[in-house]
Design a protein around this motif. Sequence first.
Motif, PDB file in Angstrom:
ATOM      1  N   ILE A 131       0.866  -1.190   0.000  1.00 52.02           N
ATOM      2  CA  ILE A 131       0.000   0.000   0.000  1.00 52.02           C
ATOM      3  C   ILE A 131       0.896   1.232   0.000  1.00 52.02           C
ATOM      4  O   ILE A 131       1.760   1.402   0.883  1.00 52.02           O
ATOM      5  CB  ILE A 131      -0.929  -0.001   1.222  1.00 52.02           C
ATOM      6  CG1 ILE A 131      -1.876  -1.202   1.166  1.00 52.02           C
ATOM      7  CG2 ILE A 131      -1.723   1.291   1.286  1.00 52.02           C
ATOM      8  CD1 ILE A 131      -2.804  -1.286   2.362  1.00 52.02           C
ATOM      9  N   ASP A 132       0.716   2.076  -1.040  1.00 49.51           N
ATOM     10  CA  ASP A 132       1.490   3.310  -1.179  1.00 49.51           C
ATOM     11  C   ASP A 132       0.767   4.396  -0.386  1.00 49.51           C
ATOM     12  O   ASP A 132      -0.357   4.805  -0.725  1.00 49.51           O
ATOM     13  CB  ASP A 132       1.599   3.689  -2.661  1.00 49.51           C
ATOM     14  CG  ASP A 132       2.585   4.817  -2.878  1.00 49.51           C
ATOM     15  OD1 ASP A 132       2.896   5.528  -1.905  1.00 49.51           O
ATOM     16  OD2 ASP A 132       3.044   4.969  -4.029  1.00 49.51           O
ATOM     17  N   GLY A 133       1.394   4.886   0.721  1.00 48.60           N
ATOM     18  CA  GLY A 133       0.764   5.899   1.557  1.00 48.60           C
ATOM     19  C   GLY A 133       0.601   7.237   0.872  1.00 48.60           C
ATOM     20  O   GLY A 133      -0.212   8.060   1.303  1.00 48.60           O
ATOM     21  N   TRP A 134       1.375   7.500  -0.177  1.00 47.73           N
ATOM     22  CA  TRP A 134       1.260   8.775  -0.875  1.00 47.73           C
ATOM     23  C   TRP A 134       0.024   8.821  -1.757  1.00 47.73           C
ATOM     24  O   TRP A 134      -0.573   9.870  -1.943  1.00 47.73           O
ATOM     25  CB  TRP A 134       2.509   9.021  -1.725  1.00 47.73           C
ATOM     26  CG  TRP A 134       3.721   9.297  -0.872  1.00 47.73           C
ATOM     27  CD1 TRP A 134       3.792   9.297   0.481  1.00 47.73           C
ATOM     28  CD2 TRP A 134       5.028   9.596  -1.355  1.00 47.73           C
ATOM     29  NE1 TRP A 134       5.056   9.573   0.907  1.00 47.73           N
ATOM     30  CE2 TRP A 134       5.860   9.772  -0.214  1.00 47.73           C
ATOM     31  CE3 TRP A 134       5.592   9.752  -2.622  1.00 47.73           C
ATOM     32  CZ2 TRP A 134       7.191  10.086  -0.305  1.00 47.73           C
ATOM     33  CZ3 TRP A 134       6.922  10.066  -2.721  1.00 47.73           C
ATOM     34  CH2 TRP A 134       7.731  10.225  -1.570  1.00 47.73           C
ATOM     35  N   THR A 135      -0.324   7.668  -2.369  1.00 47.02           N
ATOM     36  CA  THR A 135      -1.488   7.631  -3.261  1.00 47.02           C
ATOM     37  C   THR A 135      -2.680   6.932  -2.631  1.00 47.02           C
ATOM     38  O   THR A 135      -3.808   7.085  -3.105  1.00 47.02           O
ATOM     39  CB  THR A 135      -1.133   6.914  -4.569  1.00 47.02           C
ATOM     40  OG1 THR A 135      -0.794   5.551  -4.281  1.00 47.02           O
ATOM     41  CG2 THR A 135       0.041   7.597  -5.251  1.00 47.02           C
ATOM     42  N   GLY A 136      -2.435   6.129  -1.609  1.00 49.89           N
ATOM     43  CA  GLY A 136      -3.507   5.357  -0.995  1.00 49.89           C
ATOM     44  C   GLY A 136      -3.900   4.125  -1.796  1.00 49.89           C
ATOM     45  O   GLY A 136      -4.844   3.413  -1.429  1.00 49.89           O
ATOM     46  N   ASN A 137      -3.191   3.828  -2.889  1.00 46.17           N
ATOM     47  CA  ASN A 137      -3.531   2.696  -3.744  1.00 46.17           C
ATOM     48  C   ASN A 137      -2.807   1.431  -3.265  1.00 46.17           C
ATOM     49  O   ASN A 137      -1.705   1.493  -2.725  1.00 46.17           O
ATOM     50  CB  ASN A 137      -3.151   2.980  -5.196  1.00 46.17           C
ATOM     51  CG  ASN A 137      -3.995   4.096  -5.791  1.00 46.17           C
ATOM     52  OD1 ASN A 137      -5.151   4.278  -5.401  1.00 46.17           O
ATOM     53  ND2 ASN A 137      -3.407   4.847  -6.724  1.00 46.17           N
ATOM     54  N   ARG A 138      -3.456   0.292  -3.500  1.00 46.41           N
ATOM     55  CA  ARG A 138      -2.853  -1.037  -3.252  1.00 46.41           C
ATOM     56  C   ARG A 138      -2.323  -1.547  -4.589  1.00 46.41           C
ATOM     57  O   ARG A 138      -3.055  -1.572  -5.582  1.00 46.41           O
ATOM     58  CB  ARG A 138      -3.913  -1.980  -2.698  1.00 46.41           C
ATOM     59  CG  ARG A 138      -3.390  -3.383  -2.448  1.00 46.41           C
ATOM     60  CD  ARG A 138      -4.557  -4.331  -2.194  1.00 46.41           C
ATOM     61  NE  ARG A 138      -5.268  -3.993  -0.965  1.00 46.41           N
ATOM     62  CZ  ARG A 138      -5.221  -4.711   0.153  1.00 46.41           C
ATOM     63  NH1 ARG A 138      -4.515  -5.822   0.178  1.00 46.41           N
ATOM     64  NH2 ARG A 138      -5.899  -4.356   1.230  1.00 46.41           N
ATOM     65  N   ARG A 139      -1.089  -1.976  -4.617  1.00 45.43           N
ATOM     66  CA  ARG A 139      -0.518  -2.489  -5.851  1.00 45.43           C
ATOM     67  C   ARG A 139       0.381  -3.690  -5.582  1.00 45.43           C
ATOM     68  O   ARG A 139       0.731  -3.967  -4.427  1.00 45.43           O
ATOM     69  CB  ARG A 139       0.255  -1.406  -6.604  1.00 45.43           C
ATOM     70  CG  ARG A 139       1.328  -0.662  -5.820  1.00 45.43           C
ATOM     71  CD  ARG A 139       1.768   0.575  -6.584  1.00 45.43           C
ATOM     72  NE  ARG A 139       2.702   1.407  -5.847  1.00 45.43           N
ATOM     73  CZ  ARG A 139       4.015   1.393  -6.022  1.00 45.43           C
ATOM     74  NH1 ARG A 139       4.548   0.542  -6.890  1.00 45.43           N
ATOM     75  NH2 ARG A 139       4.795   2.203  -5.327  1.00 45.43           N
ATOM     76  N   ASP A 140       0.721  -4.366  -6.662  1.00 50.34           N
ATOM     77  CA  ASP A 140       1.522  -5.588  -6.547  1.00 50.34           C
ATOM     78  C   ASP A 140       2.955  -5.249  -6.164  1.00 50.34           C
ATOM     79  O   ASP A 140       3.489  -4.186  -6.536  1.00 50.34           O
ATOM     80  CB  ASP A 140       1.504  -6.359  -7.869  1.00 50.34           C
ATOM     81  CG  ASP A 140       2.060  -7.759  -7.702  1.00 50.34           C
ATOM     82  OD1 ASP A 140       3.250  -7.949  -7.985  1.00 50.34           O
ATOM     83  OD2 ASP A 140       1.291  -8.640  -7.278  1.00 50.34           O
ATOM     84  N   THR A 141       3.602  -6.136  -5.415  1.00 49.45           N
ATOM     85  CA  THR A 141       4.974  -5.898  -4.958  1.00 49.45           C
ATOM     86  C   THR A 141       5.980  -5.855  -6.106  1.00 49.45           C
ATOM     87  O   THR A 141       7.082  -5.331  -5.942  1.00 49.45           O
ATOM     88  CB  THR A 141       5.392  -6.998  -3.971  1.00 49.45           C
ATOM     89  OG1 THR A 141       5.175  -8.281  -4.588  1.00 49.45           O
ATOM     90  CG2 THR A 141       4.555  -6.934  -2.705  1.00 49.45           C
ATOM     91  N   SER A 142       5.609  -6.434  -7.272  1.00 55.86           N
ATOM     92  CA  SER A 142       6.540  -6.428  -8.402  1.00 55.86           C
ATOM     93  C   SER A 142       6.723  -5.038  -8.990  1.00 55.86           C
ATOM     94  O   SER A 142       7.636  -4.831  -9.796  1.00 55.86           O
ATOM     95  CB  SER A 142       6.051  -7.397  -9.485  1.00 55.86           C
ATOM     96  OG  SER A 142       4.774  -6.996  -9.959  1.00 55.86           O
TER      97      SER A 142
END
Length: 1022
Positions: free
Chosen positions: A909-920
């Motif tokens: 989870i990127d705290g700057w955008t709030g989006n959840r994304r894959d670790t790759s």
Amino acid sequence: MRLHHLEIQAFGPFADRQSVDFDALSAQGLFLLNGPTGAGKSSVLDAVCFALYGSVPGARQAAKRLRSDHAAESLAPEVSLEFSVSDRRFRVERSPAWDRPSRRGSGTTTEQARTLLSERIGSDWVQKSARNDEAGLELQSLLGMDKEQFTKVVMLPQGEFAAFLRADAKPRRELLQRLFSTARFEDLERLFAEEHQRTARRLAEQEGRQRHLFQRAVDEAGRHDLAPADVGADPDAPDAWAATLQSLSLALSERRAAAARESTELAEQSALADGALATLRHRRHRFDALAQLRAQREEHRGRAEEIAELVDLARRHDQARGLAAHLRLDDEAASLVEQASARHTEALDRLRHNDTAGEYLDVGPGIPGGEGDGSVSRDALTSACTASSSVLAVLRAALPDEQRLLDVREGLEALGSTIRRLDDGLDDAREGIARLQRQRTDDAGSLAPLREAADGLAHLRTGLAAAVAAEETVQQYGAATKRQAAAEAGYVLASEQFLTLKEEWLAKLQLRLEQAAQELAEQLEDGHACPVCGSTEHPAPVPSPEGERISLDEEQAARRLQAEAEAALQTAREVRDHERLAVAQLAARGGEAVPEDAAAATRAARSTLQRAEAAEVECAAVEERMRRALAEEARVGELRDALREERAAAESRRSSLTDQDTELSQRIAGLQADAPSLAARIDAVQRAHDDLDRVRETLDALARATGTQQENALRLRDALQGTPFDAAEEARTALLPEERSASLAATLKEYEQRGHRLDAAEDDDAVRDTLREEQEGILAPTDDDERLAGATADDLRARAHRAGIGAEVLGHSVVQLESYTGQLADLEKDIAPLREEAHLAAAVADTARGGGENLYKMSLATYVLASRLEQVAAAATERLLQMSDGRYQLVHSDATAGNRRSGLGLNVIDGWTGNRRDTSTLSGGESFMASLALALGLADVVQQEAGGLDIETLFVDEGFGSLDDQALEQVMDALEGLRSGGRVVGLVSHVPELKQRVSAQLQVVKGRQGSVLRYVEQPASV
């Protein structure tokens, strides 16, 4: 667990004994293990793992080559580690299996692996175990984790966790399964599956039995051409099978009743036809018997004349039977006389051909030993037998002397062979001694020059090693010189490229600055505020110049090109400086020499060493040959002396036996006569005695037989008087043999009895009835009459039999169908609860393995691993937030993707955008921070899983080179936090920045003779 002291010898790249004082390294809580690539940083960790578990991590264990190639051949590989668990201190010493040089001769001997575990009690080390398996179990019990967990909890390999971070569910599952045991949950899945299979098999077996039972019932009805369709039933509907069988049974019962009625009617008709046939056959039998009786009576009358002759023969036989005893005695006496005469003649003939018998027989003229008629008197025979018996006694008494003579001559022959063999052995021994002496003399002459040629072998080997090293240095110097030239050219090219791009960027920057006022003036509009002064009026804006305009993007692109060229120039400078240093070092070691001269020196040194080694080998062979020849000469000398003593003894025995031979030969020569031996003479005299005695016995037997014959002839002549026979031969002719007499009496008796039987048969009632029918004109039944009546009876009988069998078969089928109906009902009672149980077991097993109503398609073991992964992600997030300045969090995901099973997903989870994304999607530095946080979080969870054991020493292996200054600062702050509570962290890296930040360092320095370890402590820069 805390590490205190490590010693390594002949292990990995370390040839000599190396020591690591972890207490000194751990004084500040953070130390660095650095060194160039391939120096042996990982080998230090391998040594720790080998000491504790007897093997090294990963693929290096598969190579099974732990001993250092740099170490001396006789130096044993050893690892010694001191560590403490809680308040107890231990020392483990291990040595892997290795091949050491044999103490005798050439070759190697395998030394088995050994382990020694000791505990420090007070000031002494007390041994706890010296067995590999026992020590391994004790160590694992103390540490509370196996090797797989140790290498993931204490030694954090960043490369593996970076792969784990980006991997899909399968690799993650494999790692988590190795760290967190899910065996009991997998056992539950297996037990659920086995229970499902067991209940399914039981249900299938019961349903198969039910289907088989129904099919047997249908087949039973099918024997009578009756199918379920004939009674309106569906054979493919299991719930209607019972009703189907009842309908088939009812239909067969009706058929059985009709068949029974038909069978009864046909049986009555068959009985009437059988009675008529029996009456006809009886009448025909009576007529046949009458015709046969008449034929027998006619045959009986025709034998009357033959019977009369047989009666006369029987009467004469009865008259001669009184003389039979006298005739038999007369015949026997004549036969005895003939046999006695033949034996006597045979004995005389043998006596005539026996020359030895004539020596003892004193007779007159005629055939040898005979009178005028060729016979010999009984007195002469008796005298000859007595004389031959006396001679036999004398000869037999002398037999032992003859056997002694034979034994003496056999011994003489054996001694002669022995003496010849001993003479040959003595000749061979003398020749062997002379040959060995000549060989020793020759070898002694060639030994001195060989010893001189083999001197200085160790010095020659050292010289060859130095020549080879010098040649390699010359070759490396040549290659380094070429690399230096290439690096110089690359640096010049990069410098030119950098200056060109820098000039272009500065020119564009200058133009950009000059054109800034014009760009600003072009953007001014009346009524809108100036971005510089804020005025809404623009009385004198700068006019726009003519020519090329430089945009901000173009200027920034030129700046990036210049920066890239500057970085390339820096890299080229580093490469050039490195190659210059390498060339200087090789030149200092003699690399500037001519390569051909270095190669020639190496060849000369190798040739000289080979000649010296060959001389040493040959010298050893000559010395060994001389030693063996001396020992062989002593052995052959002892053999020669023994042969001489044995020959003297054999010669003495031969002289004694020669004297005995002469004495016995003279004693026996007078008894043998012309015979080849005394035994042959005894055989000849014995045969003569036997022939004489046999003639005497046959002569007495002939006299007795002649007297008996004369007495029997007188008795027969007296018995013939008063009989119808005039001579004995006439009585012999009338007397019939016993078999003939018995056969004649039987024939006459049978003829008489046959006549009586025929008379009785003519008085039978059946014969009289048949004669009466003939007189009444009733004819006998013909073959056609009997054949017609028989065919009618057979047809009715067969029809009745078939009808009876059909009714009986139908009855059996009805009983069988009723039995099948009952069995089918009983099976249905058993199957109903089993069907419910199988359905329940299938649903549970399907859900446990991730199917059925399991919406996440997650197996039981995967669910447990997902829970562990969720704990790991939470523990990792605590450190990742610190490393990423609060930006990133690791979260567990159980989302599905198509038909693939879920449970082991991992997102960031990127705290700057709030989006959840894959670790790759993480960059290289971000991936390092995430994988490091993941490794530390996994270590915490495994530590808790292992019972909350205290891990006081951690190693973090590589990966720091991908971080920028800020990220490195944040990661180091996180690692500094690991030191809380007295924990020690060891960093394994060759990043230069870490050398400046970490003061306590363990440096690994590699060299041609192996790597060495060096403790360095320097002031740390902030």
